[in-house]
Design an enzyme around this catalytic site. Sequence first.
Site, PDB file in Angstrom:
ATOM      1  N   ARG A  43       0.818  -1.225   0.000  1.00 46.54           N
ATOM      2  CA  ARG A  43       0.000   0.000   0.000  1.00 46.54           C
ATOM      3  C   ARG A  43       0.847   1.270   0.000  1.00 46.54           C
ATOM      4  O   ARG A  43       0.474   2.268   0.608  1.00 46.54           O
ATOM      5  CB  ARG A  43      -0.961   0.030   1.199  1.00 46.54           C
ATOM      6  CG  ARG A  43      -2.048  -1.019   1.158  1.00 46.54           C
ATOM      7  CD  ARG A  43      -3.202  -0.554   0.292  1.00 46.54           C
ATOM      8  NE  ARG A  43      -4.236  -1.572   0.238  1.00 46.54           N
ATOM      9  CZ  ARG A  43      -5.259  -1.638   1.078  1.00 46.54           C
ATOM     10  NH1 ARG A  43      -5.399  -0.750   2.021  1.00 46.54           N
ATOM     11  NH2 ARG A  43      -6.143  -2.590   0.950  1.00 46.54           N
ATOM     12  N   ASP A  92      -6.817  -3.168  -7.329  1.00 47.29           N
ATOM     13  CA  ASP A  92      -7.401  -3.732  -6.118  1.00 47.29           C
ATOM     14  C   ASP A  92      -7.737  -5.190  -6.349  1.00 47.29           C
ATOM     15  O   ASP A  92      -8.007  -5.584  -7.488  1.00 47.29           O
ATOM     16  CB  ASP A  92      -8.654  -2.960  -5.690  1.00 47.29           C
ATOM     17  CG  ASP A  92      -8.990  -3.275  -4.240  1.00 47.29           C
ATOM     18  OD1 ASP A  92      -8.401  -2.649  -3.336  1.00 47.29           O
ATOM     19  OD2 ASP A  92      -9.797  -4.200  -4.004  1.00 47.29           O
ATOM     20  N   TYR A 167     -14.877 -11.733   0.853  1.00 49.43           N
ATOM     21  CA  TYR A 167     -15.650 -10.521   0.514  1.00 49.43           C
ATOM     22  C   TYR A 167     -16.955 -10.889  -0.183  1.00 49.43           C
ATOM     23  O   TYR A 167     -18.001 -10.277   0.063  1.00 49.43           O
ATOM     24  CB  TYR A 167     -14.817  -9.576  -0.366  1.00 49.43           C
ATOM     25  CG  TYR A 167     -13.754  -8.833   0.421  1.00 49.43           C
ATOM     26  CD1 TYR A 167     -14.108  -7.797   1.278  1.00 49.43           C
ATOM     27  CD2 TYR A 167     -12.420  -9.180   0.326  1.00 49.43           C
ATOM     28  CE1 TYR A 167     -13.140  -7.130   2.021  1.00 49.43           C
ATOM     29  CE2 TYR A 167     -11.452  -8.512   1.057  1.00 49.43           C
ATOM     30  CZ  TYR A 167     -11.818  -7.497   1.906  1.00 49.43           C
ATOM     31  OH  TYR A 167     -10.873  -6.833   2.647  1.00 49.43           O
TER      32      TYR A 167
END
Length: 358
Positions: A43, A92, A167
Amino acid sequence: MPLHPTHPALADDYTPPPLIQAYRGRRPSTASGADYTPVWFMRQAGRSLPEYRELRVGTDMLDTCLNPELASEITLQPVRRHGVDAGIFFSDIVIPVKLAGVGVSIVAGRGPVLEHPVRTAADVAALPPLDPGALAPIREAVALTVAQLGATPLIGFAGAPYTLASYLVEGGPSKEQLKTRALMHSDPAAWESLLTWCADITGAFLTAQIEAGASAGQLFDSWAGSLSLADYTERVAPFSARALDPVRGLGVPLVHFGVGTGELLAAMRGIGVDAVGVDWRLPLDEAARRVGPGFTLQGNIDPALLQAPWRVLEAHIDDVLRRGRAARAHVVNLGHGVPPDTDPAVLTRIVEHVHAHA
Ligand code: CP3
């Protein structure tokens, strides 16, 4: 498909950069013969950088990822500012989910949120395949980036099937992934189909980046630390290995990272990778003992200490470097991603310190 003809590794004068040497198991040195430890940050592109926040004003996160000029510029920002040894492609883990046509968005401060969670065998069966043509913006962004990076390598990445599936099943971020782990045991056939779907789309996403110019690949299984060793080994790792199958022939080193995975490290090594990423909980000398001699370690500065006075952080970095010598080679990183409120000057100072004191 083979590597694109413009891939850096195919150039006549290609010598592997320090990061790639380290992943392959060689400890790099400078021209004068001093030890050199490569460093980059998970990140590193993102909200800690004012130039990122400025570019992102008014643009949705996933739309930004699919705009090749923006994705490329954001990937380059931390390389220019910090002098890290690699760029990591700005994208992502849910991009391949979106490109397959599944409704997903990223909510700031929260993470990926699904329009319709995937909870039943029928939900799994309805997941659409990913058309390889949909990955064109990814290939284009990688090619643009690599053309500007020069000798600095680009790392491609993908989410591991378990983290991606969590997710989809939970519908958003979840601390313990209870619904996901319940499905794993209640309907093993649906679980196998779901993880196979995740492995295939995430594997295609990583393959596109490597073919287009990335020099290494990292699989993020961020939430694998919730799993027992038995569940991980039997019901997760085979699909992580499947996600990497399409890139194995491409000749780039592969890294496997998860958070809270001290008990899983030996199994994570086993999916066929060159390097293992370690979070801040486990000292690298102990991690080296657990993964064995044939692997490079990556990590593991505690992100909490980015807020500490420099003398405290410096002593911690030196300890990380010292313990990292227990592995065949070491790539310095944080134990997880850069927190958004990090002072970027601290990251630059870490890079300078690691390069001067390996
Ligand atoms: O610099 C880099 O490391 C490259 C870019 C990158 C992003 N996401 C950009 C991003 C990478 C490698 C990822 C991977 C990712 N995404 C993971 C695995 C790594 C990890 O952190 O464990 C996971 C679990 C995700 C899912 C996800 N996407 C989360 C949890 C979030 C954070 C939500 C928030 O606002 O805190 C995102 C959004 C996201 N992905 C951001 C960035 C820069 C923040 C978006 C913003 O700027 O608003």
